[in-house]
Design an enzyme around this catalytic site. Structure first.
Site, short mmCIF file in Angstrom:
data_model
loop_
_atom_site.label_atom_id
_atom_site.label_comp_id
_atom_site.label_asym_id
_atom_site.label_seq_id
_atom_site.Cartn_x
_atom_site.Cartn_y
_atom_site.Cartn_z
N HIS A 267 1.01 -1.26 0.01
CA HIS A 267 -0.07 0.01 -0.02
C HIS A 267 0.86 1.22 -0.03
CE1 HIS A 267 -3.55 2.42 0.48
NE2 HIS A 267 -3.91 2.24 1.96
N HIS A 306 -2.08 -1.78 -9.98
CA HIS A 306 -3.22 -1.36 -9.05
C HIS A 306 -4.56 -2.01 -9.19
CE1 HIS A 306 -5.49 1.63 -7.04
NE2 HIS A 306 -4.47 2.22 -6.80
N ASP A 362 2.81 5.71 -6.88
CA ASP A 362 4.11 5.46 -6.08
C ASP A 362 5.54 5.31 -6.83
OD1 ASP A 362 3.23 5.82 -3.43
OD2 ASP A 362 2.29 3.52 -3.65
N1 ACO Z 1 5.04 -6.66 -10.68
C1 ACO Z 1 4.98 -7.79 -11.55
N2 ACO Z 1 3.61 -8.52 -11.46
C2 ACO Z 1 2.87 -8.03 -11.01
C3 ACO Z 1 2.58 -6.63 -10.28
C4 ACO Z 1 4.00 -6.09 -10.20
N3 ACO Z 1 3.98 -5.01 -9.61
N4 ACO Z 1 1.74 -6.39 -9.81
C5 ACO Z 1 0.88 -7.26 -10.25
N5 ACO Z 1 1.44 -8.33 -10.91
C6 ACO Z 1 0.97 -9.56 -11.56
C7 ACO Z 1 0.45 -10.77 -10.34
O1 ACO Z 1 1.60 -11.43 -10.26
C8 ACO Z 1 -0.55 -11.26 -11.17
O2 ACO Z 1 0.08 -12.01 -12.17
P1 ACO Z 1 -0.80 -13.45 -12.53
O3 ACO Z 1 -1.95 -13.23 -13.16
O4 ACO Z 1 0.28 -14.28 -13.54
O5 ACO Z 1 -0.66 -14.41 -11.19
C9 ACO Z 1 -1.25 -10.42 -11.81
O6 ACO Z 1 -0.34 -9.30 -12.23
C10 ACO Z 1 -2.43 -9.59 -11.06
O7 ACO Z 1 -1.96 -9.04 -10.01
P2 ACO Z 1 -2.66 -9.20 -8.58
O8 ACO Z 1 -1.86 -9.42 -7.51
O9 ACO Z 1 -3.91 -10.16 -8.55
O10 ACO Z 1 -3.46 -7.90 -8.55
P3 ACO Z 1 -4.00 -7.10 -7.24
O11 ACO Z 1 -4.94 -6.20 -7.71
O12 ACO Z 1 -4.50 -8.06 -6.18
O13 ACO Z 1 -2.72 -6.10 -6.38
C11 ACO Z 1 -1.22 -4.53 -6.14
C12 ACO Z 1 -2.60 -5.00 -6.86
C13 ACO Z 1 -1.20 -4.94 -4.79
C14 ACO Z 1 -1.09 -3.15 -6.25
C15 ACO Z 1 -0.14 -5.21 -7.03
O14 ACO Z 1 -0.24 -4.78 -8.46
C16 ACO Z 1 1.27 -4.84 -6.71
O15 ACO Z 1 1.53 -5.51 -5.44
N6 ACO Z 1 2.03 -3.80 -6.97
C17 ACO Z 1 3.37 -3.42 -6.37
C18 ACO Z 1 3.04 -2.80 -5.23
C19 ACO Z 1 2.60 -1.29 -5.29
O16 ACO Z 1 3.32 -0.61 -6.21
N7 ACO Z 1 1.58 -0.92 -4.64
C20 ACO Z 1 1.18 0.41 -4.68
C21 ACO Z 1 -0.44 0.35 -4.93
S1 ACO Z 1 -0.79 1.92 -5.30
C22 ACO Z 1 -0.94 2.52 -3.50
O17 ACO Z 1 -1.38 1.72 -2.80
C23 ACO Z 1 -1.09 3.81 -3.21
#
Ligand code: ACO
Length: 429
Positions: A267, A306, A362
């Site tokens: 987050h 996201h 971010d």
């Molecule tokens: N890098 C690589 N792969 C990713 C990333 C990433 N940053 N984010 C998602 N994916 C992949 C997942 O592995 C998944 O792949 P799969 O379908 O092969 O299993 C697919 O994309 C879908 O991702 P989910 O985790 O299901 O998406 P979710 O909506 O649950 O997660 C989140 C969203 C937590 C923001 C995620 O994208 C993440 O961890 N990003 C990195 C952390 C980040 O930047 N957080 C800030 C968010 S903005 C904020 O809070 C202000």
């Protein structure tokens, strides 16, 4: 066309009409579907609430596919360009833009509540020298509930207003002091001649000079960053504030839970993680190997992806522009080149395209914060200060919403049942 869902339960052959309202069905209606009288009703399983609405809200609108973000109906782009953080805070909390008199009264109130009780300073000084400022912020916001026991009277509108003013006013003081603590520098008292954001910078960076006045371009850029972070509907930390607030606890305790949720790397902690990631990559040559690691599932590209935005994050676009403004004053952050190259490569790569992964707020905010010379541990504190009016606006909405109940999800129990307890003396014999 009837706004309902006809569901046939193949276990019993029975059909149910479930009303559809505002694009949702009520989980309670689903609960009426059962195999026999006395059996548990059907429930929905939704870890992470990916498809569950928990409230009605008039605070923030997001269209993730179109990249739209609006506070109380006003597009984020216009607010970032033409408003200021305290006006946006008023808008979020009160629902409308202030008149001139309302604005003046609001700014006056916030400005004159920036000081904290001296005992707050004393207990903050008790933290270890290397305490993470988010831990200090979480604890000190929660501790404010002990200074304002009247805050428990959450059904009184005037009382709520008082706590809202106090919290928005004092968050920068607590955040700045958490920073000074880690630096081993004396805490700086608020300077109420300065604007909200300029005063925050003074409390952070003032040394022996009699007055600290930051470059107005930096003040403006930080103010814009606060606006961009001010609310984001039912995200993890807001959900934490609402969930804890649903027990009717005081708002300091509820917001302290929000700070805790924001601390996590998935987050608000993501911008800190982005900076560490960029440093680890070190140079452009190492990017392809890093990207391979991400695609192999060994790590994440922090600052990408996201839950809601599946096209672009409008805040990321505004931040990129703020980056340029700040670097004009501070000089370019050498990590910018790595970030830009990383973004370019990722946006052209099938893995990221297929999963609709774009830079989020971010990805670039950490670079700006570093240009201000904030250590990465402080990044999430800045996010928390910006998010406070949003948390409070959502908390007020919760408190006034007659449909809300104490948050209490269901579970699917997977453990053992009806085991016979054997006393330790027999088990260990
Ligand atoms: N890098 C690589 N792969 C990713 C990333 C990433 N940053 N984010 C998602 N994916 C992949 C997942 O592995 C998944 O792949 P799969 O379908 O092969 O299993 C697919 O994309 C879908 O991702 P989910 O985790 O299901 O998406 P979710 O909506 O649950 O997660 C989140 C969203 C937590 C923001 C995620 O994208 C993440 O961890 N990003 C990195 C952390 C980040 O930047 N957080 C800030 C968010 S903005 C904020 O809070 C202000």
């Amino acid at each position: 066309m009837t706004d309902s869902l006809t569901v046939r339960d193949n276990r019993t052959g029975q059909e149910y009409d479930v009303p559809i309202l505002d694009g949702t069905i009520k989980a309670a209606d689903v609960g009426k579907i059962r195999t026999a009288e006395g059996e548990p009703g059907l429930a929905v399983y939704d870890p992470g609430f990916v498809n569950t609405a928990s409230c009605r809200s008039a605070v923030t609108f997001i269209d993730g596919d179109k990249g739209i973000l609006e506070y109380r109906g006003y597009p984020i782009e216009q607010l970032a360009e033409k408003s200021n953080f305290l006006e946006v805070a008023y808008l979020l909390v009160h629902g409308t833009l202030p008149t001139q008199a309302e604005h003046e009264a609001w700014v006056h109130e916030i400005t004159y509540h920036t000081f904290v009780h001296e005992n707050v300073k004393t207990f903050m000084q008790g933290f270890r020298y290397d305490a993470h400022p988010m831990g200090m912020l979480m604890a000190s916001v929660g501790a404010l509930s002990t200074f304002y026991p009247d805050a428990r009277n959450i059904s009184d509108a005037d009382n709520r207003h008082m706590q809202i003013v106090r919290m928005i006013a004092k968050m920068p003081t607590l955040g700045a002091w958490a920073y000074r603590h880690a630096q081993g520098k004396p805490y700086v008292y608020p300077d109420n001649d300065l604007s909200y954001t300029a005063n925050f910078l003074s409390m952070l960076f003032k040394m022996s000079e009699s007055k600290f006045e930051a470059d107005p371009r930096l003040v403006k850029a930080l103010d814009v960053l606060f606006i961009l972070h001010a609310d984001h509907e039912q995200n993890c930390s807001t959900n934490a504030v609402r969930s804890v607030g649903s027990s009717q606890v005081d708002p300091y305790s509820a917001v302290s839970a929000g700070v805790g949720a924001l601390f996590g790397p998935l987050h608000g902690g993501a911008n800190e993680a982005v900076l560490r990631m960029l440093r680890r990559i070190g140079s452009k040559e190492n990017i392809p190997a890093f990207i391979e690691g991400v695609k192999n599932g060994n790590e994440k590209l922090m600052g990408f992806g996201h839950r809601v935005y599946k096209n672009f994050d409008p805040r990321a676009t505004i931040i990129k522009k703020a980056c340029e403004d700040v670097f004009e004053v501070t000089g370019v952050n050498p990590l910018l080149a790595i970030a830009q190259e990383l973004e370019k490569i990722a946006l052209e790569d099938e893995y990221f395209i297929k999963r609709k992964l774009y830079p989020n707020v971010d990805f670039y905010s950490g670079l700006i914060y570093e240009a201000f010379q904030f250590p990465p541990e402080m990044f999430t504190v800045l996010f928390a200060i910006g998010r406070t009016p949003g948390w409070l606006a959502q908390w007020v909405e919760l408190v006034q919403d007659k449909e809300q109940k104490i948050a209490r999800p269901k579970q699917i129990y997977t453990g053992d049942r009806t085991l016979d307890f054997v006393p330790a003396s027999e088990r260990w014999a």
